[in-house]
Every structure is written in C-alpha cells, then in structure tokens.
Design a protein around this motif. Structure first.
Motif, PDB file in Angstrom:
ATOM      1  N   UNK A  18      54.551  34.495 121.532  1.00  0.00           N
ATOM      2  CA  UNK A  18      56.136  34.399 122.047  1.00  0.00           C
ATOM      3  C   UNK A  18      57.013  34.909 120.730  1.00  0.00           C
ATOM      4  N   UNK A  19      56.501  34.603 119.538  1.00  0.00           N
ATOM      5  CA  UNK A  19      57.477  35.093 118.437  1.00  0.00           C
ATOM      6  C   UNK A  19      57.326  36.675 118.643  1.00  0.00           C
ATOM      7  N   UNK A  24      60.823  41.413 119.777  1.00  0.00           N
ATOM      8  CA  UNK A  24      61.224  42.777 120.407  1.00  0.00           C
ATOM      9  C   UNK A  24      62.433  42.541 121.174  1.00  0.00           C
ATOM     10  N   UNK A  25      62.790  41.416 121.814  1.00  0.00           N
ATOM     11  CA  UNK A  25      64.020  41.406 122.664  1.00  0.00           C
ATOM     12  C   UNK A  25      65.197  41.091 121.554  1.00  0.00           C
ATOM     13  N   UNK A  26      65.098  40.739 120.398  1.00  0.00           N
ATOM     14  CA  UNK A  26      66.223  40.525 119.617  1.00  0.00           C
ATOM     15  C   UNK A  26      66.442  41.937 119.060  1.00  0.00           C
ATOM     16  N   UNK A  27      65.464  42.663 118.671  1.00  0.00           N
ATOM     17  CA  UNK A  27      65.827  44.077 118.297  1.00  0.00           C
ATOM     18  C   UNK A  27      66.607  44.943 119.373  1.00  0.00           C
ATOM     19  N   UNK A  36      63.242  42.786 130.908  1.00  0.00           N
ATOM     20  CA  UNK A  36      63.045  41.736 131.733  1.00  0.00           C
ATOM     21  C   UNK A  36      61.420  41.382 131.977  1.00  0.00           C
ATOM     22  N   UNK A  37      60.773  42.225 131.981  1.00  0.00           N
ATOM     23  CA  UNK A  37      59.009  41.815 131.845  1.00  0.00           C
ATOM     24  C   UNK A  37      58.945  40.899 130.803  1.00  0.00           C
ATOM     25  N   UNK A  38      59.493  41.324 129.295  1.00  0.00           N
ATOM     26  CA  UNK A  38      59.175  40.657 128.321  1.00  0.00           C
ATOM     27  C   UNK A  38      60.135  39.270 128.318  1.00  0.00           C
ATOM     28  N   UNK A  39      61.108  39.109 128.906  1.00  0.00           N
ATOM     29  CA  UNK A  39      61.873  37.778 129.112  1.00  0.00           C
ATOM     30  C   UNK A  39      60.936  36.878 129.863  1.00  0.00           C
ATOM     31  N   UNK A  40      60.364  37.632 131.030  1.00  0.00           N
ATOM     32  CA  UNK A  40      59.533  36.801 131.957  1.00  0.00           C
ATOM     33  C   UNK A  40      58.290  36.377 131.206  1.00  0.00           C
TER      34      UNK A  40
END
Length: 79
Positions: A18-19, A24-27, A36-40
């Motif tokens: 999760x970290x 990755x999403x923050x970058x 979207x896949x990462x968020x899910x």
C-alpha cells in the motif's frame, strides 16, 4: 505492484505494498489507466489492512490472575 491476491497477504505485506502504491500515485508519473488500477489495488489493500486490524482487536484479551497472583487465563478486554 504484486500479482499476489490481496486476500492472501499478511498485514505487513499489505501495508508495505500500500505504501508503494501511494508513492506511485503521489509521484503522478503513471498513465491514467495505470493510476486507476493502482487506486483500485490500493483500496483493496487498505480494506485488507482494516479487516486484519479489526480481527486483531477482537482477539485482544486481558490476563486474569488467580488468588496467588499467577496468570490464570484470559478474559475479553470488554468483559
């Protein structure tokens, strides 16, 4: 991101991934589809961690002592 099913992960594995997902999403350097896949995946990991924490809280017990002061057993923390 691991291909391992979230349901099979330990708390430590899930929180570690999760970290990574959050990082990755923050970058913001991933394509929209991948975001979207990462968020899910992150949402599933978060839910897994919350479930495991709730289960651990249910197992928390206080140690009961007998008349001699020695540990006698356990009782629910709420009890």
């Amino acid at each position: 991101m691991s291909d391992r099913p979230v349901e099979e992960m330990s708390f430590e594995e899930a929180i570690r991934e999760l970290e990574q997902v959050v990082g990755q999403l923050e970058r913001g350097d991933v394509a929209l589809d991948q975001s979207i896949a990462l968020y899910q995946r992150g949402d599933a990991l978060k839910k897994r961690c919350e479930k495991q924490l709730a289960e651990a809280e249910e197992k928390v017990a206080r140690i009961t002592q007998g008349p001699d002061g020695q540990a006698q057993g356990t009782a629910p923390l709420d009890g």
